[in-house]
Design a protein around this motif. Structure first.
Motif, PDB file in Angstrom:
ATOM      1  N   ASP A  66       0.616  -1.278   0.015  1.00 29.30           N
ATOM      2  CA  ASP A  66       0.110  -0.175  -0.025  1.00 29.30           C
ATOM      3  C   ASP A  66       0.838   1.293   0.331  1.00 29.30           C
ATOM      4  OD1 ASP A  66      -1.843   1.171  -0.168  1.00 29.30           O
ATOM      5  OD2 ASP A  66      -2.884   1.774   2.077  1.00 29.30           O
ATOM      6  N   ALA A  67       1.775   1.224  -1.113  1.00 29.71           N
ATOM      7  CA  ALA A  67       3.025   2.665  -1.215  1.00 29.71           C
ATOM      8  C   ALA A  67       2.946   3.207  -1.857  1.00 29.71           C
ATOM      9  CB  ALA A  67       4.631   1.689  -1.066  1.00 29.71           C
ATOM     10  N   ALA A  68       1.356   3.398  -2.753  1.00 30.00           N
ATOM     11  CA  ALA A  68       1.134   4.669  -3.929  1.00 30.00           C
ATOM     12  C   ALA A  68       1.634   5.948  -3.730  1.00 30.00           C
ATOM     13  CB  ALA A  68      -0.315   4.734  -3.848  1.00 30.00           C
ATOM     14  N   ASP A  69       1.056   6.408  -2.365  1.00 28.13           N
ATOM     15  CA  ASP A  69       2.023   7.601  -2.118  1.00 28.13           C
ATOM     16  C   ASP A  69       3.837   7.793  -1.913  1.00 28.13           C
ATOM     17  OD1 ASP A  69      -0.782   8.657  -1.768  1.00 28.13           O
ATOM     18  OD2 ASP A  69      -0.609   8.833   0.197  1.00 28.13           O
ATOM     19  N   GLY A  70       4.376   6.582  -1.232  1.00 30.68           N
ATOM     20  CA  GLY A  70       5.270   6.568  -1.390  1.00 30.68           C
ATOM     21  C   GLY A  70       6.369   6.887  -2.470  1.00 30.68           C
ATOM     22  N   ILE A  71       5.889   5.994  -3.622  1.00 31.24           N
ATOM     23  CA  ILE A  71       5.901   5.849  -4.873  1.00 31.24           C
ATOM     24  C   ILE A  71       6.404   6.959  -5.978  1.00 31.24           C
ATOM     25  CG2 ILE A  71       5.933   4.696  -7.692  1.00 31.24           C
ATOM     26  CD1 ILE A  71       4.612   1.938  -5.780  1.00 31.24           C
ATOM     27  N   GLY A  72       4.286   7.906  -5.967  1.00 37.50           N
ATOM     28  CA  GLY A  72       4.315   8.892  -6.000  1.00 37.50           C
ATOM     29  C   GLY A  72       5.653  10.075  -6.136  1.00 37.50           C
ATOM     30  N   LYS A  73       5.949  10.278  -4.407  1.00 44.25           N
ATOM     31  CA  LYS A  73       7.162  11.023  -4.355  1.00 44.25           C
ATOM     32  C   LYS A  73       8.405  10.512  -4.671  1.00 44.25           C
ATOM     33  CE  LYS A  73       4.543  13.004   0.239  1.00 44.25           C
ATOM     34  NZ  LYS A  73       4.965  12.567   1.568  1.00 44.25           N
ATOM     35  N   THR A  74       8.906   8.894  -4.451  1.00 44.38           N
ATOM     36  CA  THR A  74       9.634   8.812  -4.730  1.00 44.38           C
ATOM     37  C   THR A  74      10.094   8.970  -6.362  1.00 44.38           C
ATOM     38  OG1 THR A  74       9.898   6.839  -2.992  1.00 44.38           O
ATOM     39  CG2 THR A  74      11.586   6.786  -5.364  1.00 44.38           C
ATOM     40  N   PHE A  75       9.359   9.242  -8.018  1.00 49.37           N
ATOM     41  CA  PHE A  75       8.569   9.002  -9.097  1.00 49.37           C
ATOM     42  C   PHE A  75       8.284  10.481  -9.420  1.00 49.37           C
ATOM     43  CE2 PHE A  75       9.924   4.586  -8.662  1.00 49.37           C
ATOM     44  CZ  PHE A  75      10.946   4.256  -8.853  1.00 49.37           C
ATOM     45  N   SER A  76       8.779  11.307  -8.366  1.00 45.06           N
ATOM     46  CA  SER A  76       7.684  12.868  -7.903  1.00 45.06           C
ATOM     47  C   SER A  76       8.198  13.410 -10.017  1.00 45.06           C
ATOM     48  CB  SER A  76       8.178  13.703  -7.803  1.00 45.06           C
ATOM     49  OG  SER A  76       9.631  13.833  -7.576  1.00 45.06           O
ATOM     50  N   ASP A  77       9.782  13.496 -10.471  1.00 43.29           N
ATOM     51  CA  ASP A  77      10.230  13.569 -11.440  1.00 43.29           C
ATOM     52  C   ASP A  77       8.473  13.241 -12.885  1.00 43.29           C
ATOM     53  OD1 ASP A  77      10.725  11.044 -11.393  1.00 43.29           O
ATOM     54  OD2 ASP A  77      12.864  11.641 -12.053  1.00 43.29           O
ATOM     55  N   ILE A  78       8.570  11.565 -13.365  1.00 42.17           N
ATOM     56  CA  ILE A  78       7.776  10.838 -13.627  1.00 42.17           C
ATOM     57  C   ILE A  78       6.323  11.322 -13.671  1.00 42.17           C
ATOM     58  CG2 ILE A  78       7.076   8.875 -14.563  1.00 42.17           C
ATOM     59  CD1 ILE A  78      10.081   7.870 -13.801  1.00 42.17           C
ATOM     60  N   GLU A  79       5.930  11.800 -12.483  1.00 37.28           N
ATOM     61  CA  GLU A  79       4.794  11.867 -12.206  1.00 37.28           C
ATOM     62  C   GLU A  79       3.893  13.563 -12.373  1.00 37.28           C
ATOM     63  OE1 GLU A  79       2.484  10.693  -8.499  1.00 37.28           O
ATOM     64  OE2 GLU A  79       2.973   8.327  -9.609  1.00 37.28           O
ATOM     65  N   SER A  80       5.656  14.509 -12.339  1.00 38.30           N
ATOM     66  CA  SER A  80       5.344  15.431 -12.623  1.00 38.30           C
ATOM     67  C   SER A  80       5.368  15.449 -14.465  1.00 38.30           C
ATOM     68  CB  SER A  80       6.567  16.020 -12.649  1.00 38.30           C
ATOM     69  OG  SER A  80       6.136  17.806 -12.819  1.00 38.30           O
ATOM     70  N   LEU A  81       5.930  14.889 -15.195  1.00 34.45           N
ATOM     71  CA  LEU A  81       5.861  15.000 -16.522  1.00 34.45           C
ATOM     72  C   LEU A  81       4.678  14.274 -16.669  1.00 34.45           C
ATOM     73  CD1 LEU A  81       9.677  13.488 -17.367  1.00 34.45           C
ATOM     74  CD2 LEU A  81       8.190  15.611 -17.451  1.00 34.45           C
ATOM     75  N   ALA A  82       4.071  13.010 -16.235  1.00 33.25           N
ATOM     76  CA  ALA A  82       2.772  12.363 -16.431  1.00 33.25           C
ATOM     77  C   ALA A  82       1.455  13.239 -16.560  1.00 33.25           C
ATOM     78  CB  ALA A  82       2.183  11.592 -15.658  1.00 33.25           C
ATOM     79  N   ALA A  83       1.739  14.603 -15.589  1.00 34.30           N
ATOM     80  CA  ALA A  83       0.497  15.444 -15.397  1.00 34.30           C
ATOM     81  C   ALA A  83      -0.268  16.465 -16.604  1.00 34.30           C
ATOM     82  CB  ALA A  83       0.564  16.462 -14.067  1.00 34.30           C
ATOM     83  N   ASP A  84       1.464  16.075 -17.661  1.00 37.23           N
ATOM     84  CA  ASP A  84       1.411  16.922 -18.972  1.00 37.23           C
ATOM     85  C   ASP A  84       0.697  16.257 -20.175  1.00 37.23           C
ATOM     86  OD1 ASP A  84       1.632  19.539 -17.242  1.00 37.23           O
ATOM     87  OD2 ASP A  84       4.243  19.023 -17.842  1.00 37.23           O
ATOM     88  N   HIS A  95       1.948   5.755 -20.456  1.00 35.74           N
ATOM     89  CA  HIS A  95       3.156   6.636 -21.275  1.00 35.74           C
ATOM     90  C   HIS A  95       4.274   5.215 -21.653  1.00 35.74           C
ATOM     91  CE1 HIS A  95       2.078   8.843 -18.078  1.00 35.74           C
ATOM     92  NE2 HIS A  95       2.152   8.328 -17.047  1.00 35.74           N
ATOM     93  N   GLU A  96       3.065   5.239 -23.243  1.00 34.55           N
ATOM     94  CA  GLU A  96       3.789   3.847 -23.702  1.00 34.55           C
ATOM     95  C   GLU A  96       3.907   3.790 -25.631  1.00 34.55           C
ATOM     96  OE1 GLU A  96       1.951   0.047 -23.211  1.00 34.55           O
ATOM     97  OE2 GLU A  96       3.310  -0.196 -21.308  1.00 34.55           O
ATOM     98  N   THR A  97       3.195   4.500 -25.828  1.00 36.82           N
ATOM     99  CA  THR A  97       2.560   4.228 -27.790  1.00 36.82           C
ATOM    100  C   THR A  97       1.601   6.219 -27.594  1.00 36.82           C
ATOM    101  OG1 THR A  97       1.600   3.188 -28.236  1.00 36.82           O
ATOM    102  CG2 THR A  97       3.648   2.261 -28.560  1.00 36.82           C
ATOM    103  N   GLU A  98       1.049   6.277 -26.246  1.00 35.50           N
ATOM    104  CA  GLU A  98      -0.213   7.392 -26.717  1.00 35.50           C
ATOM    105  C   GLU A  98       0.581   8.166 -27.737  1.00 35.50           C
ATOM    106  OE1 GLU A  98      -1.033   4.388 -23.284  1.00 35.50           O
ATOM    107  OE2 GLU A  98       0.609   5.707 -23.861  1.00 35.50           O
ATOM    108  N   PRO A  99      -0.259   9.255 -28.062  1.00 40.55           N
ATOM    109  CA  PRO A  99       0.362  11.002 -28.855  1.00 40.55           C
ATOM    110  C   PRO A  99       0.223  11.487 -27.187  1.00 40.55           C
ATOM    111  CG  PRO A  99      -1.768   9.851 -29.861  1.00 40.55           C
ATOM    112  CD  PRO A  99      -1.413   8.858 -29.166  1.00 40.55           C
ATOM    113  N   GLY A 100       1.072  12.413 -27.683  1.00 45.36           N
ATOM    114  CA  GLY A 100       1.163  13.960 -26.740  1.00 45.36           C
ATOM    115  C   GLY A 100       1.318  13.341 -25.520  1.00 45.36           C
ATOM    116  N   CYS A 101       2.544  12.019 -25.057  1.00 45.77           N
ATOM    117  CA  CYS A 101       2.546  11.506 -23.893  1.00 45.77           C
ATOM    118  C   CYS A 101       4.022  11.879 -23.262  1.00 45.77           C
ATOM    119  CB  CYS A 101       3.043  10.147 -23.583  1.00 45.77           C
ATOM    120  SG  CYS A 101       4.187   9.686 -22.161  1.00 45.77           S
ATOM    121  N   ALA A 102       3.489  13.145 -22.405  1.00 39.24           N
ATOM    122  CA  ALA A 102       4.978  14.144 -21.687  1.00 39.24           C
ATOM    123  C   ALA A 102       6.013  12.830 -21.378  1.00 39.24           C
ATOM    124  CB  ALA A 102       4.407  14.333 -20.811  1.00 39.24           C
TER     125      ALA A 102
END
Length: 343
Positions: free
Chosen positions: A249-267, A275-282
Protein backbone atom coordinates in the motif's frame (compact mmCIF):
# COMPACT_ATOMS: atom_id res chain seq x y z
CA UNK A 1 3.18 12.91 40.71
CA UNK A 2 4.82 11.09 37.79
CA UNK A 3 8.15 12.49 36.60
CA UNK A 4 8.55 11.99 32.85
CA UNK A 5 12.20 13.12 32.67
CA UNK A 6 13.40 9.51 32.22
CA UNK A 7 11.32 9.30 29.02
CA UNK A 8 12.84 12.41 27.42
CA UNK A 9 15.98 10.66 26.03
CA UNK A 10 13.62 8.15 24.38
CA UNK A 11 11.55 10.67 22.47
CA UNK A 12 9.13 12.08 25.05
CA UNK A 13 8.39 15.71 24.17
CA UNK A 14 5.74 18.26 25.03
CA UNK A 15 3.95 17.42 21.78
CA UNK A 16 3.98 13.69 22.64
CA UNK A 17 2.76 14.41 26.16
CA UNK A 18 -0.06 16.61 24.87
CA UNK A 19 -1.21 13.89 22.46
CA UNK A 20 -0.82 10.82 24.67
CA UNK A 21 -1.48 11.79 28.29
CA UNK A 22 -5.24 12.33 27.76
CA UNK A 23 -5.44 8.82 26.26
CA UNK A 24 -3.76 6.74 28.96
CA UNK A 25 -6.03 7.62 31.91
CA UNK A 26 -4.77 5.50 34.83
CA UNK A 27 -2.13 3.72 32.75
CA UNK A 28 1.58 4.59 32.62
CA UNK A 29 3.00 5.70 29.25
CA UNK A 30 6.04 3.75 28.07
CA UNK A 31 8.01 3.24 24.86
CA UNK A 32 8.98 -0.16 23.47
CA UNK A 33 12.73 -0.41 22.95
CA UNK A 34 12.83 -4.09 21.97
CA UNK A 35 10.20 -6.71 21.15
CA UNK A 36 10.20 -10.44 21.89
CA UNK A 37 7.34 -12.86 21.30
CA UNK A 38 5.17 -12.27 24.35
CA UNK A 39 7.24 -9.71 26.25
CA UNK A 40 9.05 -6.49 25.48
CA UNK A 41 11.66 -4.20 26.96
CA UNK A 42 10.24 -0.76 27.65
CA UNK A 43 11.32 2.49 29.18
CA UNK A 44 8.91 4.07 31.68
CA UNK A 45 8.86 7.21 33.83
CA UNK A 46 10.35 4.96 36.53
CA UNK A 47 13.15 3.54 34.36
CA UNK A 48 13.64 0.46 32.14
CA UNK A 49 11.29 -2.47 32.67
CA UNK A 50 10.16 -5.78 31.21
CA UNK A 51 6.50 -5.81 30.17
CA UNK A 52 4.08 -8.57 29.20
CA UNK A 53 2.26 -8.36 25.86
CA UNK A 54 -1.23 -9.92 25.96
CA UNK A 55 -2.63 -11.68 22.92
CA UNK A 56 -5.45 -9.19 22.45
CA UNK A 57 -2.97 -6.41 21.60
CA UNK A 58 -1.28 -7.52 18.39
CA UNK A 59 1.31 -6.00 16.09
CA UNK A 60 3.39 -4.27 18.74
CA UNK A 61 6.72 -3.02 17.40
CA UNK A 62 9.91 -1.30 18.49
CA UNK A 63 9.22 2.42 18.68
CA UNK A 64 5.60 2.09 19.80
CA UNK A 65 4.26 4.16 22.67
CA UNK A 66 2.01 2.07 24.92
CA UNK A 67 0.10 2.24 28.17
CA UNK A 68 1.10 -0.13 31.01
CA UNK A 69 -0.95 -1.20 34.01
CA UNK A 70 0.40 -1.63 37.54
CA UNK A 71 1.49 -5.23 36.75
CA UNK A 72 3.62 -3.99 33.81
CA UNK A 73 1.32 -5.43 31.20
CA UNK A 74 0.67 -3.58 27.95
CA UNK A 75 -2.98 -2.56 27.96
CA UNK A 76 -3.07 0.06 25.23
CA UNK A 77 -1.25 0.79 21.96
CA UNK A 78 -1.13 4.55 21.48
CA UNK A 79 -1.64 6.10 18.01
CA UNK A 80 1.38 5.91 15.70
CA UNK A 81 2.70 9.04 14.03
CA UNK A 82 4.51 6.96 11.41
CA UNK A 83 5.25 3.34 10.56
CA UNK A 84 7.73 1.70 8.19
CA UNK A 85 5.89 -1.22 6.59
CA UNK A 86 6.69 -3.80 3.95
CA UNK A 87 4.68 -6.71 2.64
CA UNK A 88 5.04 -9.84 4.73
CA UNK A 89 7.96 -12.11 3.83
CA UNK A 90 5.51 -15.00 4.04
CA UNK A 91 3.91 -13.82 0.81
CA UNK A 92 0.54 -13.21 2.50
CA UNK A 93 -1.25 -9.96 1.72
CA UNK A 94 -0.50 -8.45 5.13
CA UNK A 95 1.99 -5.84 6.27
CA UNK A 96 5.06 -6.35 8.42
CA UNK A 97 5.85 -3.31 10.55
CA UNK A 98 9.59 -2.66 10.79
CA UNK A 99 9.62 0.37 13.11
CA UNK A 100 7.16 2.98 14.34
CA UNK A 101 7.06 6.64 15.35
CA UNK A 102 10.10 7.29 13.17
CA UNK A 103 11.03 10.80 12.01
CA UNK A 104 14.09 10.06 9.86
CA UNK A 105 14.83 6.92 7.81
CA UNK A 106 18.47 6.26 6.92
CA UNK A 107 18.56 4.17 3.74
CA UNK A 108 21.95 2.50 3.82
CA UNK A 109 23.77 1.24 0.73
CA UNK A 110 27.40 0.12 0.71
CA UNK A 111 29.49 2.25 -1.66
CA UNK A 112 32.35 -0.23 -1.86
CA UNK A 113 30.39 -2.41 -4.33
CA UNK A 114 27.72 -1.92 -6.97
CA UNK A 115 25.21 0.64 -5.71
CA UNK A 116 21.79 -0.73 -6.70
CA UNK A 117 19.69 2.28 -7.73
CA UNK A 118 16.55 0.15 -8.08
CA UNK A 119 16.87 -1.11 -4.51
CA UNK A 120 17.37 2.44 -3.25
CA UNK A 121 14.22 3.56 -5.11
CA UNK A 122 12.30 0.70 -3.50
CA UNK A 123 13.48 1.68 -0.02
CA UNK A 124 12.71 5.35 -0.75
CA UNK A 125 9.12 4.39 -1.55
CA UNK A 126 8.98 2.50 1.74
CA UNK A 127 10.39 5.47 3.66
CA UNK A 128 8.20 8.13 2.05
CA UNK A 129 5.09 6.01 2.63
CA UNK A 130 5.97 5.75 6.33
CA UNK A 131 5.46 9.51 6.80
CA UNK A 132 9.14 9.96 7.77
CA UNK A 133 11.93 11.88 6.03
CA UNK A 134 14.34 9.65 4.07
CA UNK A 135 18.10 10.19 3.95
CA UNK A 136 20.16 8.03 1.60
CA UNK A 137 23.51 7.08 3.13
CA UNK A 138 26.31 5.65 1.01
CA UNK A 139 28.36 3.80 3.62
CA UNK A 140 31.97 2.55 3.48
CA UNK A 141 32.93 5.60 1.43
CA UNK A 142 36.60 5.19 2.35
CA UNK A 143 36.70 1.84 0.52
CA UNK A 144 34.83 2.99 -2.60
CA UNK A 145 36.63 3.43 -5.90
CA UNK A 146 33.86 5.76 -7.07
CA UNK A 147 31.04 7.48 -5.18
CA UNK A 148 27.89 7.75 -7.35
CA UNK A 149 26.50 10.71 -5.42
CA UNK A 150 25.12 12.49 -8.50
CA UNK A 151 23.40 9.32 -9.74
CA UNK A 152 21.78 8.69 -6.36
CA UNK A 153 20.69 12.32 -5.96
CA UNK A 154 19.05 12.13 -9.37
CA UNK A 155 16.77 9.28 -8.21
CA UNK A 156 16.06 10.69 -4.74
CA UNK A 157 14.15 13.96 -5.20
CA UNK A 158 13.38 15.55 -1.84
CA UNK A 159 15.82 13.34 0.07
CA UNK A 160 19.29 14.20 1.38
CA UNK A 161 22.11 12.02 0.04
CA UNK A 162 25.39 11.74 1.96
CA UNK A 163 28.49 9.57 1.83
CA UNK A 164 30.06 8.42 5.09
CA UNK A 165 32.68 6.10 6.48
CA UNK A 166 31.94 5.02 10.02
CA UNK A 167 35.32 3.28 10.28
CA UNK A 168 37.26 6.38 9.19
CA UNK A 169 34.87 8.86 10.83
CA UNK A 170 34.25 10.61 7.51
CA UNK A 171 31.01 12.47 6.82
CA UNK A 172 29.41 11.70 10.18
CA UNK A 173 29.14 15.40 11.09
CA UNK A 174 27.21 16.08 7.88
CA UNK A 175 24.91 13.12 8.54
CA UNK A 176 24.33 14.05 12.18
CA UNK A 177 23.28 17.54 11.11
CA UNK A 178 20.31 16.21 9.12
CA UNK A 179 19.04 13.75 11.75
CA UNK A 180 15.83 14.55 13.59
CA UNK A 181 13.80 12.80 16.28
CA UNK A 182 13.71 9.01 16.07
CA UNK A 183 16.05 7.66 13.39
CA UNK A 184 15.68 4.19 11.85
CA UNK A 185 18.32 2.46 9.72
CA UNK A 186 17.19 0.19 6.91
CA UNK A 187 19.11 -1.62 4.18
CA UNK A 188 20.43 -5.04 3.18
CA UNK A 189 22.82 -7.12 5.26
CA UNK A 190 26.37 -5.96 4.71
CA UNK A 191 25.41 -2.33 4.18
CA UNK A 192 27.19 -1.31 7.39
CA UNK A 193 24.07 -0.34 9.36
CA UNK A 194 25.30 -1.62 12.74
CA UNK A 195 28.74 -0.08 12.26
CA UNK A 196 27.08 3.24 11.41
CA UNK A 197 24.71 2.88 14.38
CA UNK A 198 27.66 2.37 16.73
CA UNK A 199 29.39 5.44 15.30
CA UNK A 200 26.29 7.58 15.82
CA UNK A 201 25.82 6.21 19.35
CA UNK A 202 29.50 6.70 20.20
CA UNK A 203 29.81 3.18 21.61
CA UNK A 204 30.04 -0.44 20.47
CA UNK A 205 26.40 -1.21 21.19
CA UNK A 206 25.53 -3.46 18.24
CA UNK A 207 27.52 -6.47 17.03
CA UNK A 208 29.16 -6.19 13.60
CA UNK A 209 30.53 -8.68 11.07
CA UNK A 210 32.57 -8.34 7.91
CA UNK A 211 30.92 -9.22 4.60
CA UNK A 212 31.79 -12.53 2.94
CA UNK A 213 34.79 -12.17 0.67
CA UNK A 214 33.48 -14.73 -1.82
CA UNK A 215 30.36 -12.77 -2.85
CA UNK A 216 30.47 -9.50 -0.93
CA UNK A 217 27.21 -10.29 0.87
CA UNK A 218 26.66 -9.59 4.52
CA UNK A 219 25.55 -11.84 7.35
CA UNK A 220 22.78 -10.88 9.73
CA UNK A 221 24.36 -9.43 12.86
CA UNK A 222 21.31 -7.49 14.06
CA UNK A 223 18.49 -9.93 14.80
CA UNK A 224 16.23 -7.63 16.83
CA UNK A 225 14.98 -4.11 16.24
CA UNK A 226 16.33 -2.12 19.14
CA UNK A 227 15.89 1.52 20.14
CA UNK A 228 18.67 3.49 21.84
CA UNK A 229 19.01 7.18 22.82
CA UNK A 230 21.48 9.20 20.75
CA UNK A 231 24.08 11.21 22.68
CA UNK A 232 23.14 14.47 20.96
CA UNK A 233 19.39 13.99 21.41
CA UNK A 234 16.86 11.85 19.62
CA UNK A 235 16.77 8.06 19.39
CA UNK A 236 18.03 5.43 16.98
CA UNK A 237 16.51 2.11 15.85
CA UNK A 238 18.81 -0.45 14.23
CA UNK A 239 16.99 -3.07 12.15
CA UNK A 240 17.99 -6.47 10.73
CA UNK A 241 19.14 -6.57 7.12
CA UNK A 242 16.37 -6.65 4.52
CA UNK A 243 16.66 -9.34 1.88
CA UNK A 244 13.22 -8.75 0.43
CA UNK A 245 11.63 -5.31 0.32
CA UNK A 246 8.10 -5.87 -0.88
CA UNK A 247 5.86 -2.82 -1.05
CA UNK A 248 2.58 -2.68 0.83
CA UNK A 249 0.00 0.00 0.00
CA UNK A 250 2.76 2.42 -1.02
CA UNK A 251 1.13 4.47 -3.79
CA UNK A 252 1.98 7.79 -2.12
CA UNK A 253 5.54 6.65 -1.46
CA UNK A 254 6.01 5.66 -5.09
CA UNK A 255 4.60 9.02 -6.17
CA UNK A 256 7.12 10.91 -4.03
CA UNK A 257 10.02 8.67 -5.06
CA UNK A 258 9.23 9.19 -8.74
CA UNK A 259 7.93 12.75 -8.50
CA UNK A 260 9.90 13.65 -11.64
CA UNK A 261 7.99 11.06 -13.71
CA UNK A 262 4.63 11.87 -12.14
CA UNK A 263 5.22 15.56 -12.79
CA UNK A 264 5.78 14.79 -16.47
CA UNK A 265 2.73 12.49 -16.53
CA UNK A 266 0.53 15.40 -15.43
CA UNK A 267 1.24 17.02 -18.82
CA UNK A 268 0.26 13.99 -20.92
CA UNK A 269 -2.51 14.63 -23.45
CA UNK A 270 -4.66 11.82 -22.10
CA UNK A 271 -5.41 11.37 -18.40
CA UNK A 272 -5.34 7.56 -18.77
CA UNK A 273 -2.01 7.56 -20.59
CA UNK A 274 0.12 4.49 -19.85
CA UNK A 275 3.25 6.21 -21.21
CA UNK A 276 4.01 3.81 -24.04
CA UNK A 277 2.83 4.72 -27.56
CA UNK A 278 0.10 7.28 -26.89
CA UNK A 279 0.34 10.57 -28.80
CA UNK A 280 1.17 13.57 -26.67
CA UNK A 281 2.83 11.50 -23.92
CA UNK A 282 5.01 13.85 -21.87
CA UNK A 283 6.77 10.92 -20.19
CA UNK A 284 7.94 9.52 -23.54
CA UNK A 285 9.02 13.01 -24.52
CA UNK A 286 11.05 13.24 -21.30
CA UNK A 287 12.61 9.90 -22.13
CA UNK A 288 13.54 11.14 -25.59
CA UNK A 289 15.17 14.37 -24.41
CA UNK A 290 17.03 12.73 -21.51
CA UNK A 291 14.97 14.23 -18.69
CA UNK A 292 14.44 10.69 -17.37
CA UNK A 293 16.20 7.41 -18.17
CA UNK A 294 14.81 4.14 -19.44
CA UNK A 295 16.07 2.42 -16.28
CA UNK A 296 14.15 4.82 -14.04
CA UNK A 297 10.94 4.52 -16.04
CA UNK A 298 11.22 0.72 -15.94
CA UNK A 299 11.73 0.85 -12.17
CA UNK A 300 8.71 3.12 -11.78
CA UNK A 301 6.49 0.78 -13.79
CA UNK A 302 7.74 -2.26 -11.89
CA UNK A 303 7.03 -0.80 -8.45
CA UNK A 304 3.66 0.59 -9.53
CA UNK A 305 2.57 -2.82 -10.92
CA UNK A 306 3.80 -4.60 -7.78
CA UNK A 307 1.90 -2.19 -5.55
CA UNK A 308 -1.29 -2.52 -7.60
CA UNK A 309 -1.04 -6.32 -7.43
CA UNK A 310 -0.55 -6.26 -3.66
CA UNK A 311 -3.47 -3.83 -3.28
CA UNK A 312 -5.72 -6.17 -5.27
CA UNK A 313 -4.68 -9.12 -3.08
CA UNK A 314 -5.36 -7.07 0.04
CA UNK A 315 -8.81 -6.10 -1.23
CA UNK A 316 -9.61 -9.78 -1.93
CA UNK A 317 -8.40 -10.79 1.53
CA UNK A 318 -10.53 -8.13 3.22
CA UNK A 319 -13.53 -9.13 1.11
CA UNK A 320 -12.99 -12.79 2.09
CA UNK A 321 -12.78 -11.85 5.77
CA UNK A 322 -16.00 -9.83 5.55
CA UNK A 323 -17.74 -12.75 3.80
CA UNK A 324 -16.56 -15.14 6.52
CA UNK A 325 -17.87 -12.83 9.26
CA UNK A 326 -21.29 -12.61 7.59
CA UNK A 327 -21.39 -16.39 7.10
CA UNK A 328 -20.76 -16.83 10.83
CA UNK A 329 -23.47 -14.28 11.66
CA UNK A 330 -25.99 -15.99 9.37
CA UNK A 331 -25.07 -19.37 10.80
CA UNK A 332 -25.69 -18.14 14.34
CA UNK A 333 -29.00 -16.58 13.28
CA UNK A 334 -30.21 -19.84 11.69
CA UNK A 335 -29.20 -21.75 14.80
CA UNK A 336 -31.09 -19.27 16.95
CA UNK A 337 -34.22 -19.61 14.78
CA UNK A 338 -34.09 -23.44 14.99
CA UNK A 339 -33.76 -23.39 18.75
CA UNK A 340 -36.60 -20.89 19.04
CA UNK A 341 -38.83 -23.18 16.93
CA UNK A 342 -38.17 -26.12 19.24
CA UNK A 343 -39.26 -24.09 22.22
Amino acid sequence: MVDYDLLVPYGWTEAVATEYLPLVDDLVPARIVRMDRSECDVVTPHGPARAACPRDITGLCTGDWVGLDAERTVRQLLPRRSAIMRSSVSGRSVAQVLATNVDTVLICSAADGDVDLGRIERMLALAWESNAQPVVVLTKADAAEYLPLDEVRAIAPGATVVAVSAAAAVGLDVLTAVLSGTVALIGPSGAGKSTLANALLGAEVFATNAVRAVDGKGRHTTVHRELRPLPGGGTLIDTPGLRGIGLYDAADGIGKTFSDIESLAADCRFTDCVHETEPGCAVQAGLADGTITERRLTSYRKLARENEWMASRTDKRLAAERERVWRDINKQQRKSYRERGRR
